[in-house]
Design an enzyme around this catalytic site. Structure first.
Site, PDB file in Angstrom:
ATOM      1  N   THR A 186       0.827  -1.206   0.000  1.00  0.00           N
ATOM      2  CA  THR A 186       0.000   0.000   0.000  1.00  0.00           C
ATOM      3  C   THR A 186       0.860   1.254   0.000  1.00  0.00           C
ATOM      4  OG1 THR A 186      -1.754  -1.181   1.193  1.00  0.00           O
ATOM      5  CG2 THR A 186      -1.860   1.218   1.183  1.00  0.00           C
ATOM      6  N   CYS A 212     -11.089 -11.176  -8.600  1.00  0.00           N
ATOM      7  CA  CYS A 212      -9.765 -11.458  -8.026  1.00  0.00           C
ATOM      8  C   CYS A 212      -8.698 -11.563  -9.112  1.00  0.00           C
ATOM      9  CB  CYS A 212      -9.799 -12.716  -7.169  1.00  0.00           C
ATOM     10  SG  CYS A 212      -9.820 -14.269  -8.086  1.00  0.00           S
ATOM     11  N   CYS A 265      -8.183 -16.288 -12.549  1.00  0.00           N
ATOM     12  CA  CYS A 265      -8.390 -17.043 -13.789  1.00  0.00           C
ATOM     13  C   CYS A 265      -7.581 -16.462 -14.938  1.00  0.00           C
ATOM     14  CB  CYS A 265      -9.875 -17.071 -14.138  1.00  0.00           C
ATOM     15  SG  CYS A 265     -10.640 -15.443 -14.297  1.00  0.00           S
TER      16      CYS A 265
END
Length: 637
Positions: free
Chosen positions: A431, A609, A612
C-alpha cells in the site's frame, strides 16, 4: 444526499437535447457494526453518469454525513456550463458518433490507494502553484472501497508525506501493532521462529475503510470521483497516443441485444491518463503489450499470488488489538510458496487469510479449501471458536517485485500502483509503495501540464525514490522460494541477516504462473474435508458474505479466446483446474444432455480477483470489466 451537476449536452439531434446529471462526489459509505454496507448496489440497476442513464444515485458519507459539496455554475460563450469554486474547469460535453465525451486534464482509472494518492497530490500542487486543472477518478466498484481487499498491516510512510495531519483528521488508522509473531506450522504444531518483520510504528487497518476516507480528502480538494463506472477501453488519437478511456455500455443483455435501458458508454478524455487498476489491471495489461513496456526495460514476467481473506468478530477475551501473526508451512506442501496472516483489528474484529503463490504445480490444489483447512489448525481454531464471520473476499497480488516492474510510462499517461507491481514481498506490504508511486506520477503529470516537461520524469523520480531502494533490497526473497520452502527460508535468512539486501546477484523468477501448472497425471487428487459450517464453509456461504452481485442479464465478462480449450485441453490434461483455483465457483464442469462435461461460467459469482486471467494453463480466459457497480461490496476488508 443527492449531489448532482446538471450539464447541457450536445446531441446529434438538437431537437432532442437532453439534460445530464453528473454526480459530483463518490459514495463514501458508512458500515454497520457487522461490517455490512449501509448503501448497497442501488437496487442492482445500472449506475450512470447521472440521470442520462436513467438512475439518480443516492450516496451517504460515513465520515462527514452532513457535508454538502456545493458549486456555482455559469454558462460560457459556447453554452456549456463552467463550474466555479472547487474545480473551476470548463468541461466540454459533446457527441462523438453515438458516444458522449467529457474532457478533463487528468483521468485516473481506479479509486484505490495509488489512484487517490495521485489525485490528492495533483490537486495539492494545483493549490500550491495556483493552477486550475481538473481531475476525474473512475471506479468500477459501486462505492469507493467496495473492491478493495488487503491484509493489511499499514506502513504510514507515504501517508505521512501526502497528508501529514492524518492523525488529526479522523483517518481510520488507530490500532498500532502491539506484537509480531512468526510461526512455522506443521499439521499439529506451531513452531515459533524469529520474526523477520519490523512492524514497529505500523497499524492494523481495513484498507477499504482507508480509501473511503482518502476519497473524502480528494473530494475536498476538488477531485471528481465517479464510482460505478467500469473503464472498458483505451482511447487513442491518430498518432497512437492515449487520450483517455471509454466506460462500459450499460443495458446490454446476455445475448448481446440492447435492453430498453441501454446507454452507450462515455468517453472520458484526459490530457494525461493514469492507470491505477490494481493487480492485473485489464487496461494496464493491454497498454503493456501495446507499447512493449516490459521489453523496454528488460523486465521479467510478473508472478502472482492469490489472497483469500475473512474478517471475524471474536470473543472479547480472546481479542488483542494490534497483535500480528504470520505463518509459513501447513496447510501448503513444501513445494508451494505461501503463508497465512492473522491480524487483530479494532472492535473485536480479526483479519485472517491465506496467500498462495499461483506458480503452484499441482492442478488439484484448491486455494479456497486450503484456507478452510487452515482455520482448523489447533493453534488457530481456539481463537475462532464462538466467533462470527463478517465478510469474505479474495484478490490476487503481485509478487514479482523489482525484477518485474515494467517501464511505467506510455504516450499520454502512466501506470501506477499495483497495476505496475510495487509490492514488497518480504514485508508483505504494497500500500505504501503504491501510494508513493501515485504521488510521484502526480508530480510528473503536473510538470507536464503546468511546466511543459514530460512523463518520463515519473520513471526517473521512481528510480530515485525510497520505493526503488526498498524493492531492490527485497528483490531476491520471492525467487529464492523457487527451490522449495526450506531452501527458500535459508536463502531468505542469508539475504535478511547477512547480506541485508546488498547481495551482488539478482535471482530470476521461474516459469510464468500459468506454465508452472503440471499435467494432472503427475499428481494425485486432493481430498478436502467437508466444511463444518462453524469454522469452515462452502463457497456459496462465503460468497454471500462478500456482498457480490452482478446483473445476471449481461454478457459474461469472463471470455474464452477459444471455447473448445476447456473440454479439449484443460479437462483431459489438467483435470479442469479452473474449477479449483477460482475462489468463487465461477467455473464449473457440468454434464450436458449427452452426459459430457462442459465448462459453465457463473460470471455473476466473480469476486474480480483475476486468478483465472493469471492461472489458466493456456491463457485462454480473458478477464474484462462487467457493467459498472457489479462485483463484491467490501466494507471492512
Amino acid at each position: 444526499m443527492q449531489r448532482f451537476l446538471s450539464i447541457s449536452s450536445k446531441s446529434t439531434s438538437l431537437k432532442n437535447q437532453k439534460q445530464l446529471h453528473l454526480p459530483l462526489v463518490s459514495s463514501v459509505s458508512s458500515a454497520t457494526p457487522k461490517g455490512q454496507s449501509c448503501s448497497h448496489y442501488f437496487n442492482q440497476k445500472s449506475p450512470s453518469l447521472g440521470s442520462r442513464l436513467g438512475f439518480d444515485r443516492v450516496f451517504s458519507s460515513g465520515y462527514f454525513p452532513n457535508r454538502v459539496n456545493l458549486r456555482e455554475h455559469e454558462r460560457n460563450g459556447n453554452g456549456f456550463l463552467r463550474s466555479k469554486g472547487l474545480v473551476g474547469e470548463i468541461r466540454n460535453y459533446s457527441s462523438e458518433t453515438d458516444r458522449e465525451s467529457i474532457d478533463y486534464d487528468v483521468v485516473i482509472v481506479g479509486a484505490g490507494p495509488a489512484g487517490l494518492s495521485a489525485a490528492i497530490r495533483f490537486k495539492q500542487l494545483c493549490q500550491e502553484k495556483n493552477a486550475d486543472f481538473s481531475v476525474c477518478v473512475v471506479e468500477k466498484g459501486a462505492e469507493v472501497g467496495a473492491h478493495i481487499l488487503s491484509g493489511n498491516v499499514f506502513e504510514p510512510r507515504a501517508l505521512n508525506e501526502l497528508l501529514p495531519q492524518w492523525k488529526d483528521e479522523e483517518a481510520p488508522i488507530n490500532v498500532p501493532v502491539s506484537s509480531d509473531k512468526f510461526w512455522l506450522l506443521t499439521k499439529d504444531r506451531a513452531i515459533s521462529l524469529p520474526s523477520p518483520f519490523d512492524n514497529k510504528g505500523n497499524y492494523v487497518i481495513s484498507l477499504s475503510q482507508l480509501v473511503r476516507w482518502m476519497g473524502v480528502k480528494a473530494e475536498e480538494l476538488g477531485v471528481e470521483i465517479y464510482p460505478g463506472f467500469a473503464a472498458s477501453e483505451i482511447l487513442y488519437d491518430e498518432d497512437n497516443n492515449v487520450v483517455g478511456i471509454g466506460t462500459n455500455d450499460m443495458g446490454v443483455a446476455k445475448d448481446g441485444s440492447r435492453k430498453e435501458n441501454f446507454q452507450r458508454g462515455v468517453a472520458l478524455k484526459g490530457r494525461i491518463t493514469l492507470l491505477a487498476e490494481g493487480c492485473r489491471g485489464s487496461l494496464s495489461q493491454k497498454i503493456m503489450k501495446e507499447y512493449k513496456l516490459r521489453e523496454k526495460v528488460q523486465a521479467q514476467h510478473q508472478t502472482y499470488a492469490l489472497g483469500i481473506k475473512e474478517v471475524w468478530e471474536i470473543d472479547e477475551k480472546k481479542h488483542k488489538p494490534g497483535a500480528v501473526l504470520h505463518t509459513l508451512g501447513w496447510p501448503l506442501d513444501s513445494k508451494t510458496y505461501g503463508g497465512s496472516f492473522l491480524y487483530h483489528m479494532k472492535d473485536r474484529q480479526i483479519s485472517i487469510g491465506l496467500v498462495v503463490a499461483l506458480n503452484y504445480h499441482n492442478p488439484f490444489l484448491n486455494p479456497y479449501e486450503e484456507f478452510q483447512k487452515l482455520k482448523h489448525h489447533p493453534s488457530i481454531k481456539p481463537l475462532l471458536e464462538g466467533g462470527t464471520v463478517l465478510q469474505y473476499g479474495a484478490r490476487t497480488l503481485n509478487e514479482g517485485g523489482f525484477q518485474s516492474v515494467p517501464y511505467p510510462v506510455f504516450p499520454g499517461g502512466a501506470i501506477i500502483g499495483c497495476s505496475a507491481g510495487f509490492l514488497n514481498v518480504p514485508k508483505i506490504k504494497g500500500t505504501h509503495t503504491a501510494m508513493k508511486s501515485g504521488m510521484l506520477a502526480a508530480e510528473a503529470t503536473f510538470g507536464v501540464l503546468h511546466e511543459g516537461s514530460n512523463m518520463e520524469a515519473y520513471w526517473d523520480a521512481l528510480r530515485s525514490s525510497w520505493v526503488w531502494e526498498e524493492l531492490h533490497r527485497a528483490r531476491n526473497y520471492r525467487p529464492a522460494f523457487e527451490y522449495g520452502l526450506f531452501p527458500g527460508l535459508a536463502l531468505s535468512a542469508l539475504e535478511h541477516y547477512v547480506l541485508k539486501g546488498k547481495s551482488p546477484f539478482t535471482f530470476k523468477h521461474g516459469k510464468p504462473d500459468h506454465e508452472a501448472t503440471n499435467v494432472a497425471k503427475l499428481h494425485s487428487s486432493i481430498q478436502y474435508p467437508k466444511p463444518d459450517g462453524v469454522l469452515s464453509f462452502d463457497v456459496p456461504t462465503s460468497l454471500h458474505r462478500s456482498n457480490t452481485n452482478h446483473n445476471h442479464d449481461q454478457p459474461a465478462h469472463l471470455r474464452l479466446r477459444d471455447p473448445n480449450i476447456p473440454e479439449t485441453v484443460n479437462l483431459p490434461e489438467y483435470a479442469g483446474p479452473e474449477s479449483r483455483y477460482c475462489p468463487a465457483r465461477v467455473y464449473e464442469y457440468v454434464p450436458n444432455e449427452k452426459n459430457q462435461l462442459k465448462l459453465q461460467i457463473n460470471a455473476q459469482n466473480c469476486l474480480h480477483c483475476k486468478a483465472c486471467d493469471i492461472k489458466d494453463p493456456k491463457q485462454n480466459i480473458e478477464w474484462t470489466v462487467p457493467e459498472g457497480g457489479g462485483g463484491p461490496g467490501y466494507s471492512v476488508m
